[in-house]
Design an enzyme around this catalytic site. Structure first.
Site, short mmCIF file in Angstrom:
data_model
loop_
_atom_site.label_atom_id
_atom_site.label_comp_id
_atom_site.label_asym_id
_atom_site.label_seq_id
_atom_site.Cartn_x
_atom_site.Cartn_y
_atom_site.Cartn_z
N ASP A 209 38.42 -87.56 79.17
CA ASP A 209 39.87 -87.53 79.00
C ASP A 209 40.24 -86.85 77.68
O ASP A 209 39.80 -87.26 76.62
CB ASP A 209 40.39 -88.97 79.03
CG ASP A 209 41.89 -89.01 78.94
OD1 ASP A 209 42.52 -88.42 79.83
OD2 ASP A 209 42.42 -89.60 77.98
N THR B 240 46.34 -84.31 79.78
CA THR B 240 46.08 -84.30 78.35
C THR B 240 45.11 -83.20 77.94
O THR B 240 45.14 -82.74 76.81
CB THR B 240 45.52 -85.66 77.88
OG1 THR B 240 44.41 -85.99 78.71
CG2 THR B 240 46.57 -86.73 77.99
N THR B 241 44.25 -82.80 78.86
CA THR B 241 43.35 -81.69 78.56
C THR B 241 44.11 -80.38 78.75
O THR B 241 44.06 -79.50 77.90
CB THR B 241 42.11 -81.71 79.47
OG1 THR B 241 41.65 -83.04 79.59
CG2 THR B 241 41.02 -80.83 78.91
N ASP C 57 58.71 -91.49 87.81
CA ASP C 57 59.96 -90.84 88.20
C ASP C 57 60.13 -90.82 89.71
O ASP C 57 59.27 -91.22 90.46
CB ASP C 57 60.02 -89.41 87.69
CG ASP C 57 60.37 -89.36 86.24
OD1 ASP C 57 60.89 -90.37 85.74
OD2 ASP C 57 60.11 -88.35 85.60
P1 ADP Z 1 43.92 -83.26 82.39
O1 ADP Z 1 43.50 -84.15 81.26
O2 ADP Z 1 44.71 -82.11 81.91
O3 ADP Z 1 44.55 -83.99 83.52
P2 ADP Z 1 41.75 -82.94 84.14
O4 ADP Z 1 40.33 -82.92 83.71
O5 ADP Z 1 42.29 -84.14 84.84
O6 ADP Z 1 42.60 -82.62 82.88
O7 ADP Z 1 41.98 -81.67 85.06
C1 ADP Z 1 43.21 -81.39 85.62
C2 ADP Z 1 43.15 -80.11 86.38
O8 ADP Z 1 42.22 -80.18 87.44
C3 ADP Z 1 44.50 -79.81 87.01
O9 ADP Z 1 44.79 -78.46 86.82
C4 ADP Z 1 44.28 -80.17 88.47
O10 ADP Z 1 45.12 -79.39 89.31
C5 ADP Z 1 42.84 -79.80 88.66
N1 ADP Z 1 42.23 -80.53 89.77
C6 ADP Z 1 42.08 -81.85 89.92
N2 ADP Z 1 41.46 -82.15 91.08
C7 ADP Z 1 41.21 -80.97 91.69
C8 ADP Z 1 40.58 -80.59 92.92
N3 ADP Z 1 40.09 -81.48 93.76
N4 ADP Z 1 40.51 -79.27 93.20
C9 ADP Z 1 41.00 -78.36 92.36
N5 ADP Z 1 41.58 -78.66 91.18
C10 ADP Z 1 41.70 -79.93 90.85
#
Ligand code: ADP
Ligand code: MG
Length: 515
Positions: free
Chosen positions: A58, A91-92, A393
């Site tokens: 995270d 957050t990333t 929301d």
């Molecule tokens: P953050 O902390 O920003 O939420 P994550 O590691 O959760 O970072 O990654 C979020 C990104 O991964 C988003 O751009 C989301 O659309 C993408 N994502 C999550 N699950 C999938 C999936 N199954 N296939 C493609 N992209 C995904």
């Protein structure tokens, strides 16, 4: 006494040097988090100097644990925190976007475009982005449970609990729907959810209990034998069932056995009277708040309670009082004088069960309908946070898999073509910067980033605005069909906050150090 002020390098460092340094420092931090973006992102192992180790994926957590010294690097940490508070996810992404925007800023500054001009153009681009995102979002029907569950799964996918996301997401959605009036409420009150963690068992054994749950350390073994009740009349007390204490310190010296007997007899009398009063209201389940000063209930009182067939749950935490009183419809009573039948709550059944290493008591059949308890086995409270976030929301969703970022990038580019001068250059740079998200997502999933980004760009140019990177198959597909969806709020907040941080960093032209 007063801090002396040093202006750093005011002679040999120009304003633009300071700006470049700040950008570099912030970028360095942003780069560290980049590899953990997406479901296939890497985890970071953080060692805290005292020998503790944290493994996390995270962004907010990584940055929170990282000891950064540079003031602008700290701003990135704050950015990630702010995103967490505002949207609960992304957050990333927010840090990656910010880092990418800073990179293009650097080249814009190198082209001698004034920072003020960059700032203004970026602000406009961010506003435009919001519009574009809204246009491509899909309103979601809160009655459509499947959609909600998918939302929760996407959010959980990149968390440590990802293996269990298909299990946790439905629980989370159920819980939230239970306590939310979907026609009225715009926000979920997490205080109406009480999570009871119980080690042992697996996540599959977790369950939702429409009522209350208490774990074994709260159940009084001394109140002999009463383990189950039906039609419980519940009293919730905040006073102690032991001898009253005087206001001033005193010492009682007992000189002979006679007076000792008398003293003990007095004590029995007082306690017996208290219990009698409680029993006379018809109460058969007594919940006792933990006292910080002394034992809220002594053995003698427990004995009497058992004789009066009153089941006891003790050591209730102060924070739980409100939840309990809401759930069982009982009023907390602070003094025995006010303990009357109208303060009692009601539950159809109270059952003690053996689970894991101990016991739990389940109180069900309560009249309240806006609180809920979750018995979480194998202890993890991440999921409810996630659930609340995905239902934040009144909810619109976007496709995931970098579809929104690519769509934004293209629409902004088209918009830039209607602009002129340095503004056009700045907006085009902004649009370029957003492509780092699909690039990183592909890279982290082990796909060829350049090919993937090009292909994605082509698809969006053809008007397929819901197409994104399908991490599972390594192709570009419609993310809505794949059920990869995420709340609109996450992406729109990320763009807004990242831009604000970049503007803040650009505005700084010197660092003043106070000692
Ligand atoms: P953050 O902390 O920003 O939420 P994550 O590691 O959760 O970072 O990654 C979020 C990104 O991964 C988003 O751009 C989301 O659309 C993408 N994502 C999550 N699950 C999938 C999936 N199954 N296939 C493609 N992209 C995904
Ligand atoms: Mg996430």
């Amino acid at each position: 006494m007063y801090g002396s002020i040093n202006i750093t390098n005011n002679s040999d460092m120009t304003q633009s040097d300071v700006r470049q340094m700040n950008i570099l420092a912030a970028k360095a931090v942003a780069d560290v988090t980049r590899t953990s973006l997406g479901p296939k992102g890497m985890d970071k192992m953080i060692s805290d100097g005292k020998g503790g180790v944290i493994i996390t994926n995270d962004g907010a957590t990584i940055l929170k644990e990282m000891a950064v010294a540079h003031p602008t690097a700290k701003m990135i940490v704050e950015l990630s925190k702010a995103q967490d508070v505002e949207a609960g996810d992304g957050t990333t992404s927010v840090v990656v976007i910010c880092g990418s925007l800073l990179t293009v800023c650097k080249s814009l500054l190198d082209k001698n475009i004034h920072c003020q001009q960059i700032s203004e153009s970026f602000a406009e681009a961010a506003l435009k982005s919001e519009e574009i995102l809204k246009e491509m979002s899909i309103p979601i029907d809160l009655n459509d449970k499947n959609m909600l569950i998918q939302n929760a799964i996407t959010s959980l996918n990149s968390k440590i609990v990802s293996q269990n996301s298909s299990l946790l997401a439905p629980i989370a959605v159920d819980v939230i729907l239970k306590i939310t009036n979907i026609n009225k409420d715009v926000n979920v009150d997490l205080n109406n959810i009480r999570i009871v963690k119980k080690l042992g068992g697996t996540i599959e054994d977790s369950e939702i209990v429409d009522g209350l749950i208490f774990t074994s350390n709260k159940i009084s073994k001394k109140a002999h034998g009463i383990r189950n009740l039906s039609q419980a009349k519940i009293g919730l007390i905040q006073f102690c069932l032991s001898l009253p204490k005087t206001d001033i310190d005193n010492t009682v010296i007992v000189k002979d056995y006679n007076s000792m007997d008398r003293l003990l007899r007095e004590e029995r009398m007082i306690i017996a009277k208290m219990i009698k009063k409680i029993a006379s209201t018809g109460c058969n389940l007594l919940l006792i708040q933990k006292s910080i000063l002394r034992d809220a209930v002594n053995d003698l009182a427990l004995d009497f309670l058992a004789k009066s067939k009153i089941m006891v749950i003790k050591d209730i935490d102060r924070e739980d009082i409100e939840f309990i009183s809401k759930t069982c419809n009982c009023s907390p009573v602070a003094s025995l004088d006010y303990f009357t039948a109208d303060k009692l709550g009601y539950a159809e059944s109270v059952v003690t069960e053996n689970v894991g290493y101990g016991e739990i008591v389940k109180i069900t059949g309560v009249q309240s309908n806006n609180t809920i308890s979750v018995l979480l086995r194998a202890s993890n409270s991440l999921m409810l946070d996630e659930a609340e976030r995905s239902l934040h929301d009144a909810l619109s969703v976007l496709p995931g898999g970098a579809a929104p970022e690519m769509e934004l990038s293209q629409k902004l580019y088209q918009w830039a073509n209607t602009l002129t001068g340095s503004k056009q250059i700045c907006v085009k740079a902004f649009s370029d910067a957003l492509e780092l998200i699909p690039y990183t997502l592909a890279e982290n999933a082990g796909l060829p980033p350049l090919n993937i980004v090009t292909e994605l760009r082509n698809k969006h140019a053809e008007g397929h605005k819901h197409y994104g990177i399908n991490i599972r198959t390594g192709t570009i597909t419609n993310m809505i069909d794949e059920n990869v969806i995420q709340p609109l709020l996450v992406t729109s907040t990320a763009i807004k906050l990242a831009t604000e941080t970049v503007m803040m960093i650009l505005k700084i032209d010197d660092t003043v150090i106070c000692r």
